[in-house]
Design an enzyme around this catalytic site. Structure first.
Site, PDB file in Angstrom:
ATOM      1  N   ASP A  89       1.169  22.961  -8.469  1.00  0.00           N
ATOM      2  CA  ASP A  89      -0.250  22.610  -8.515  1.00  0.00           C
ATOM      3  C   ASP A  89      -0.997  23.600  -7.613  1.00  0.00           C
ATOM      4  OD1 ASP A  89      -2.797  21.634  -8.036  1.00  0.00           O
ATOM      5  OD2 ASP A  89      -2.182  19.532  -8.092  1.00  0.00           O
ATOM      6  N   TYR A 107     -12.781  24.269  -9.845  1.00  0.00           N
ATOM      7  CA  TYR A 107     -14.031  23.940  -9.138  1.00  0.00           C
ATOM      8  C   TYR A 107     -13.939  24.025  -7.621  1.00  0.00           C
ATOM      9  CZ  TYR A 107     -11.901  19.235  -9.320  1.00  0.00           C
ATOM     10  OH  TYR A 107     -11.052  18.168  -9.242  1.00  0.00           O
ATOM     11  N   LYS A 108     -12.775  24.385  -7.092  1.00  0.00           N
ATOM     12  CA  LYS A 108     -12.655  24.541  -5.641  1.00  0.00           C
ATOM     13  C   LYS A 108     -12.847  26.027  -5.299  1.00  0.00           C
ATOM     14  CE  LYS A 108      -9.550  20.546  -5.440  1.00  0.00           C
ATOM     15  NZ  LYS A 108     -10.235  19.568  -4.583  1.00  0.00           N
ATOM     16  N   ARG A 134     -11.554  18.415   7.767  1.00  0.00           N
ATOM     17  CA  ARG A 134     -11.123  19.619   7.045  1.00  0.00           C
ATOM     18  C   ARG A 134     -12.265  20.636   7.010  1.00  0.00           C
ATOM     19  NH1 ARG A 134      -8.803  18.575   1.207  1.00  0.00           N
ATOM     20  NH2 ARG A 134     -10.993  18.058   0.841  1.00  0.00           N
TER      21      ARG A 134
END
Lengths: 437, 437
Positions: free
Chosen positions: B222, B247-248, B396
């Protein structure tokens, strides 16, 4: 004017079929209570668009909505827009709007993924329920003329399950007759398109659902060619599950996300195997163990395309404001007119009306067959009349009451007459087939 | 400056960590060869966006591209745009672009559906291959700290298959050690996130893949938190399959479609169960029997959201023009700086750097832990510094070299220092949790 359905709409007609003129059609358009709905769509000038059964046209405000999503929600709101712009809730929010259009009731529909994927979820869950209640039922029935993707998905599921699961194909006549030869205590599930995509035949949801339930099977209805085209009462007819797309009669935009509806009583009985985090009871706990959400949210899977989803909402809103009974009345009037004009003006040509003439069996399209159907459709394209072609020999014309008028039907059949009378289809260029029709 | 990785980047540093100043960071930004890439993104003024590991920011030209798709392709081209605008080919076209970024080789990647759904396809196909070769292998291993949706999807698949299939969770240390206690001749498939979404730990694709293959199992990677963040050589490392989102780090837009990569040698061995018409060898024949397309196209299912897909292409194009080695070098320099500044300036507070300090084990984010992590992140939001929070106690910070600079890292840690030194997080408002963080 020999069939009862044509008589039924004669109140809107200005004379007998043999005397229909373009002026009559203009008059009917002038009197059409749905005429103003056309303003909700941005259609190119000079085009008669009769393919809204395949892809609905651009909705007014869609460009502006996309701008807003990109500029404000994505651009400025960034990650926060999952909350502040309501992105996370779009599948449920749009699901409620679809449910209002198809009679699903509250909390029973989500907009997500594709029709094929939603069918896999629904069929998987249905087979699990049957495995619990009636483990010997391992046959899946579907129409031979169902949209092929539905058949392929069921074949993929049956192959994955193994253990005697199999897909059997039935003719449309078997469905309308209530499955006299195919229903048995082996049948677990019946998956049916509500309207045959090629012929436009409409199946009676109520009596068919009853026949299937009487046989001990469950039913999933595919509403791709009926949602937004005619009144549907999913909950009232006792259907088990339904799926469908939003980009045809619901005008959601190219490839806009699909929907899935599950009867309230069944929602929490089993979870479906595409059990991604959007279907989790507490997705942001990030727990390693799956626990399905209560209700229809357990039919979600993963993160959805927000841009396509946001624009799709505009199409749903148009339908939410429309009276589906009025839409159906005009749809039948348009298809009656189309069929009458074909009968009258194309009588000298090898043209066959494929769509049932009975209102009760007719969706919102007219399909006709001609040996040179592909070339004839190409010649229509050249004039800015857009229908589509499906093997074998079938020309399809979608009749979408919110933006198509009677005069456009007249002009279409007149163009067909000219093309056939003068063999204008008979050129090499009209016979060149592209990769996608 | 006690670890080797910090020494390794000292060449880019202007002095010892104890003397880092904001002016030093400004100088590093001025010398940054990737500085101009920031112009490819439209970030709101006054915001430091450190959540590109969750949702990449708006790409320049995305609003214009959406306009074009809606106005010209949908509005004017209508149904014909499936051919003329190349809609039908977008999954393969974008797939080639992703493949160039992750080292997949030609004809091995499509962009389609969601990451979760693509994992179901890949895992289903892998288990079918194993069932043929090694029918006793029925265990699926994945990290306990894999993104939960991956775990849930595998649990859903194992439950659907029954027959002894089961999912077992392993700790990250078990993966980095080469599965000393969990690999056995029961293991069919290992599904691994390349980067731990919470801690930012990077796993070595080459050695891990070799360890899995030595054990007789297959592997699916992944890449959600590594594609576009660091150089990847999928084909070169001998991986079997991979999935990921766009989309990241790939900046495709909210919920933009995911990708799936299958090693060339495996593509035609088995078909996957979500076998919709887009995966058919001849989709427009509308035949009732499924026949899978040759190659990666058999991993498609149904009709895709064209608007989301079209806008996603812009993000991929930015990465296609970037040198991933240069991106990685700057990413490590940014995270080295972040960690050094935390060590130096937050030393008096109960702050723990969760992200591995070794370059070889670090993705493109820094995660730190603080007992009041949620409230601290809320206080950062108030200042326009956007990271995110994940249970338990983890803040994060995504470090995305194409649009984040050294000065922004300095300003972020300085804001953290101020918030912690002065307990500015300690207000009721900062502790209110929304539905989605």
């Amino acid at each position: 004017m020999t069939t009862s359905d044509r008589t039924a709409t004669a109140a809107n007609s200005t004379g007998s079929p043999t005397s229909i003129t373009r002026a009559d059609c203009e008059q009917r358009d002038a009197n059409d209570p749905l005429r103003a709905c056309r303003e909700e769509f941005l259609l190119p000038k000079g085009t008669i668009y009769l393919d809204g059964n395949s892809l609905g046209p651009r909705t007014k405000g869609s460009a502006e909505r996309a701008q807003e999503v990109i500029t404000d929600e994505w651009g400025t709101g960034l990650i926060g827009s999952w909350n502040t712009a309501g992105w996370w809730d779009l599948p449920a929010k749009l699901g409620e709007k679809v449910s209002g259009i198809v009679g699903g009731g509250a909390g029973s529909t989500v907009v997500t993924d594709t029709t094929s994927i939603n069918l896999f979820k629904a069929a998987s869950a249905a087979l699990k329920m049957q495995a619990e209640d009636s483990p010997d039922r391992r046959v899946l029935l579907t129409q031979r003329e169902n949209f092929p993707s539905d058949i392929y998905m069921l074949q993929g599921l049956a192959e994955q399950l193994g253990d005697g699961y199999e897909v059997r194909l039935v003719d449309d006549e078997e469905v309308t007759a209530g499955f006299p030869t195919t229903m048995s205590d082996e049948v677990a599930l019946v998956v049916l398109t509500h309207v045959n995509y090629r012929t436009g035949r409409l199946f009676d949801m109520g009596t068919t659902t009853s026949a299937i339930h009487s046989g001990g099977a469950m039913v999933i209805w595919d509403l791709c060619h009926s949602a937004g085209a005619l009144p549907i009462d999913l909950a009232g007819t006792g259907a088990d599950m339904a799926i469908g797309c939003t980009y045809k009669f619901l005008n959601g935009g190219p490839g806009s996300p699909a929907f899935i509806w599950v009867a309230e009583a069944l929602q929490n009985r089993f979870s479906q195997p595409l059990s991604g985090w959007w279907s989790h009871a507490q997705p942001f706990d990030m727990a390693p163990d799956y626990r399905p959400a209560e209700g229809i949210r357990r039919y979600l899977t993963g993160t959805q395309g927000i841009l396509s989803m946001s624009v799709a909402e505009l199409g749903l809103d148009i339908h939410s404001r429309s009276d589906m009974e009025q839409v159906r009345e005009k749809s039948l009037a348009l298809s009656d007119l189309f069929i009458d004009l074909v009968d009258e003006r194309l009588a000298d040509h090898p043209v066959e009306v494929v769509t049932p003439r009975e209102h009760a069996h007719r969706g919102s399209q007219v399909s006709i067959r001609h040996p040179e159907g592909f070339a004839v459709m190409s010649a229509l394209f050249e004039r800015g009349i857009i229908g589509d072609y499906r093997e074998p020999e079938v020309l399809r014309f979608g009749l979408t009451p919110l933006y198509i008028g009677f005069t456009e039907v007249w002009d279409t059949v007149e163009a067909l007459r000219d093309i056939l009378d003068n063999r204008l289809w008979d050129t090499p260029a009209h016979k060149v087939r592209g990769a996608v029709t």
